[in-house]
Design a protein around this motif. Structure first.
Motif, mmCIF file in Angstrom:
data_model
loop_
_atom_site.group_PDB
_atom_site.id
_atom_site.type_symbol
_atom_site.label_atom_id
_atom_site.label_comp_id
_atom_site.label_asym_id
_atom_site.label_seq_id
_atom_site.Cartn_x
_atom_site.Cartn_y
_atom_site.Cartn_z
ATOM 1 N N ALA A 149 0.846 -1.199 0.000
ATOM 2 C CA ALA A 149 0.000 0.000 0.000
ATOM 3 C C ALA A 149 0.881 1.248 0.000
ATOM 4 O O ALA A 149 2.006 1.238 0.524
ATOM 5 C CB ALA A 149 -0.932 0.004 1.207
ATOM 6 N N VAL A 150 0.364 2.318 -0.579
ATOM 7 C CA VAL A 150 1.104 3.587 -0.658
ATOM 8 C C VAL A 150 0.230 4.700 -0.094
ATOM 9 O O VAL A 150 -0.855 4.990 -0.618
ATOM 10 C CB VAL A 150 1.491 3.922 -2.109
ATOM 11 C CG1 VAL A 150 2.223 5.265 -2.168
ATOM 12 C CG2 VAL A 150 2.368 2.816 -2.702
ATOM 13 N N PHE A 170 2.314 -5.127 6.984
ATOM 14 C CA PHE A 170 2.658 -3.858 6.351
ATOM 15 C C PHE A 170 3.953 -4.043 5.555
ATOM 16 O O PHE A 170 4.866 -3.231 5.617
ATOM 17 C CB PHE A 170 2.830 -2.766 7.407
ATOM 18 C CG PHE A 170 1.546 -2.232 7.974
ATOM 19 C CD1 PHE A 170 0.866 -1.208 7.347
ATOM 20 C CD2 PHE A 170 1.018 -2.757 9.134
ATOM 21 C CE1 PHE A 170 -0.321 -0.697 7.876
ATOM 22 C CE2 PHE A 170 -0.158 -2.263 9.672
ATOM 23 C CZ PHE A 170 -0.827 -1.237 9.043
ATOM 24 N N ILE A 171 4.045 -5.118 4.812
ATOM 25 C CA ILE A 171 5.251 -5.450 4.060
ATOM 26 C C ILE A 171 5.362 -4.534 2.841
ATOM 27 O O ILE A 171 4.426 -4.412 2.045
ATOM 28 C CB ILE A 171 5.221 -6.922 3.608
ATOM 29 C CG1 ILE A 171 5.108 -7.853 4.827
ATOM 30 C CG2 ILE A 171 6.466 -7.265 2.803
ATOM 31 C CD1 ILE A 171 4.797 -9.288 4.472
ATOM 32 N N HIS A 172 6.508 -3.862 2.714
ATOM 33 C CA HIS A 172 6.785 -2.984 1.570
ATOM 34 C C HIS A 172 5.729 -1.877 1.452
ATOM 35 O O HIS A 172 5.375 -1.435 0.357
ATOM 36 C CB HIS A 172 6.854 -3.809 0.271
ATOM 37 C CG HIS A 172 7.667 -3.129 -0.798
ATOM 38 N ND1 HIS A 172 7.081 -2.442 -1.835
ATOM 39 C CD2 HIS A 172 9.008 -3.039 -0.987
ATOM 40 C CE1 HIS A 172 8.018 -1.958 -2.624
ATOM 41 N NE2 HIS A 172 9.197 -2.298 -2.136
ATOM 42 N N THR A 173 5.233 -1.425 2.592
ATOM 43 C CA THR A 173 4.248 -0.338 2.621
ATOM 44 C C THR A 173 4.977 0.999 2.645
ATOM 45 O O THR A 173 5.971 1.168 3.349
ATOM 46 C CB THR A 173 3.358 -0.469 3.866
ATOM 47 O OG1 THR A 173 2.739 -1.758 3.855
ATOM 48 C CG2 THR A 173 2.289 0.601 3.887
ATOM 49 N N THR A 174 4.492 1.958 1.875
ATOM 50 C CA THR A 174 5.066 3.302 1.833
ATOM 51 C C THR A 174 4.148 4.257 2.584
ATOM 52 O O THR A 174 2.968 4.392 2.232
ATOM 53 C CB THR A 174 5.236 3.779 0.379
ATOM 54 O OG1 THR A 174 6.100 2.874 -0.315
ATOM 55 C CG2 THR A 174 5.848 5.177 0.332
ATOM 56 N N PHE A 194 6.546 -5.581 9.353
ATOM 57 C CA PHE A 194 6.766 -4.291 8.707
ATOM 58 C C PHE A 194 8.014 -4.344 7.818
ATOM 59 O O PHE A 194 8.629 -3.318 7.554
ATOM 60 C CB PHE A 194 6.920 -3.192 9.756
ATOM 61 C CG PHE A 194 5.639 -2.786 10.434
ATOM 62 C CD1 PHE A 194 4.975 -1.622 10.070
ATOM 63 C CD2 PHE A 194 5.073 -3.558 11.439
ATOM 64 C CE1 PHE A 194 3.797 -1.231 10.695
ATOM 65 C CE2 PHE A 194 3.902 -3.191 12.071
ATOM 66 C CZ PHE A 194 3.254 -2.023 11.701
ATOM 67 N N HIS A 195 8.372 -5.535 7.341
ATOM 68 C CA HIS A 195 9.557 -5.669 6.494
ATOM 69 C C HIS A 195 9.487 -4.718 5.289
ATOM 70 O O HIS A 195 8.462 -4.622 4.608
ATOM 71 C CB HIS A 195 9.674 -7.096 5.971
ATOM 72 C CG HIS A 195 10.469 -7.993 6.859
ATOM 73 N ND1 HIS A 195 9.901 -8.750 7.860
ATOM 74 C CD2 HIS A 195 11.809 -8.253 6.911
ATOM 75 C CE1 HIS A 195 10.848 -9.435 8.469
ATOM 76 N NE2 HIS A 195 11.996 -9.144 7.928
ATOM 77 N N TYR A 196 10.613 -4.050 5.028
ATOM 78 C CA TYR A 196 10.807 -3.212 3.837
ATOM 79 C C TYR A 196 9.836 -2.044 3.759
ATOM 80 O O TYR A 196 9.685 -1.433 2.694
ATOM 81 C CB TYR A 196 10.719 -4.064 2.564
ATOM 82 C CG TYR A 196 11.570 -5.300 2.592
ATOM 83 C CD1 TYR A 196 12.969 -5.221 2.635
ATOM 84 C CD2 TYR A 196 10.982 -6.559 2.598
ATOM 85 C CE1 TYR A 196 13.755 -6.358 2.678
ATOM 86 C CE2 TYR A 196 11.759 -7.706 2.635
ATOM 87 C CZ TYR A 196 13.144 -7.603 2.684
ATOM 88 O OH TYR A 196 13.911 -8.742 2.730
ATOM 89 N N SER A 197 9.177 -1.710 4.870
ATOM 90 C CA SER A 197 8.289 -0.546 4.863
ATOM 91 C C SER A 197 9.111 0.735 4.827
ATOM 92 O O SER A 197 10.237 0.797 5.331
ATOM 93 C CB SER A 197 7.380 -0.546 6.085
ATOM 94 O OG SER A 197 6.437 -1.595 5.994
ATOM 95 N N ASN A 198 8.547 1.767 4.251
ATOM 96 C CA ASN A 198 9.229 3.037 4.084
ATOM 97 C C ASN A 198 8.460 4.120 4.834
ATOM 98 O O ASN A 198 7.349 4.486 4.459
ATOM 99 C CB ASN A 198 9.306 3.377 2.586
ATOM 100 C CG ASN A 198 10.048 4.664 2.314
ATOM 101 O OD1 ASN A 198 10.646 5.254 3.212
ATOM 102 N ND2 ASN A 198 10.020 5.116 1.084
ATOM 103 N N PHE A 199 9.097 4.615 5.938
ATOM 104 C CA PHE A 199 8.477 5.673 6.735
ATOM 105 C C PHE A 199 9.091 7.017 6.388
ATOM 106 O O PHE A 199 10.305 7.123 6.241
ATOM 107 C CB PHE A 199 8.694 5.392 8.225
ATOM 108 C CG PHE A 199 7.895 4.208 8.736
ATOM 109 C CD1 PHE A 199 6.632 4.384 9.272
ATOM 110 C CD2 PHE A 199 8.412 2.933 8.653
ATOM 111 C CE1 PHE A 199 5.900 3.311 9.741
ATOM 112 C CE2 PHE A 199 7.691 1.840 9.119
ATOM 113 C CZ PHE A 199 6.433 2.037 9.649
#
Length: 199
Positions: A149-150, A170-174, A194-199
């Protein structure tokens, strides 16, 4: 065998709702009982491709009650710019599927949801700019999936959410440039990823 509450709602004929969607009219399901809402069925009804985009210029379902045999399906919906409001919606039966939906700029209100046992799929959703709020919602057992999700600019509010048991993904969530809040939220049993999520 005692009535402890009485709740009066309008009834939304699902085929009249589909017709309004087909005519690209605003959809207002506030305080309505909605049975078997499915954009998958809508596409079949109007002989559209399986994953074709379904446009909605305006959508509101405040305090609506959704009840589905299998899935409350909003997948691949495209909501135009402006606020989209599901505040206080109750999902009695059926999974909840917003997979690959696209929201324009404006506030997205999913706060105060009550969801019985169900999988909730927001994977691949583009939330656009503006606040996205799930605050004070109650989710019971089931997977909650926000993979890929973005979120755009604006507050992302998961405050005081009861997530219940089941995997929370929340995997790879932006998460964009806005604040992300999970204040006093409760998490049940299951994976929190939350792997690879971008905060």
């Amino acid at each position: 065998n005692e009535d402890i509450a009485y709740y009066e709602l309008g009834y939304a004929s699902i085929y009249s709702v589909y017709q309004k969607i087909h005519e690209n009219k605003p959809i207002n399901l506030d305080y309505a009982y909605v049975e078997n809402f499915s954009l998958h069925v809508y596409r079949k009804m109007f002989e559209l491709e399986k994953h074709s985009v379904v446009n909605s210029p305006e959508f509101s379902a405040r305090h609506a009650i959704f009840n589905a045999r299998s899935s409350n399906n909003f997948s691949h919906a495209h909501f135009d710019n402006g606020n989209v409001d599901f505040e206080g919606a109750i999902f009695l039966n059926g999974n909840i599927n917003f997979n690959n939906a696209v929201f324009g700029d404006g506030d997205k209100n999913f706060s105060y949801w009550q969801v019985r046992q169900a999988d909730i799929d927001f994977s691949g959703v583009s939330f656009g700019n503006g606040e996205a709020s799930f605050k004070n919602s109650i989710f019971l057992e089931g997977e909650k999936n926000f993979k890929d999700a973005v979120f755009g600019e604006g507050l992302i509010n998961f405050n005081n959410v009861h997530f219940g048991d089941g995997d929370l993904l929340f995997i790879h969530t932006t998460f964009g440039d806005g604040k992300v809040q999970f204040k006093i939220s409760e998490f049940g049993k299951g994976l929190k990823d939350f792997h690879y999520s971008n905060f």
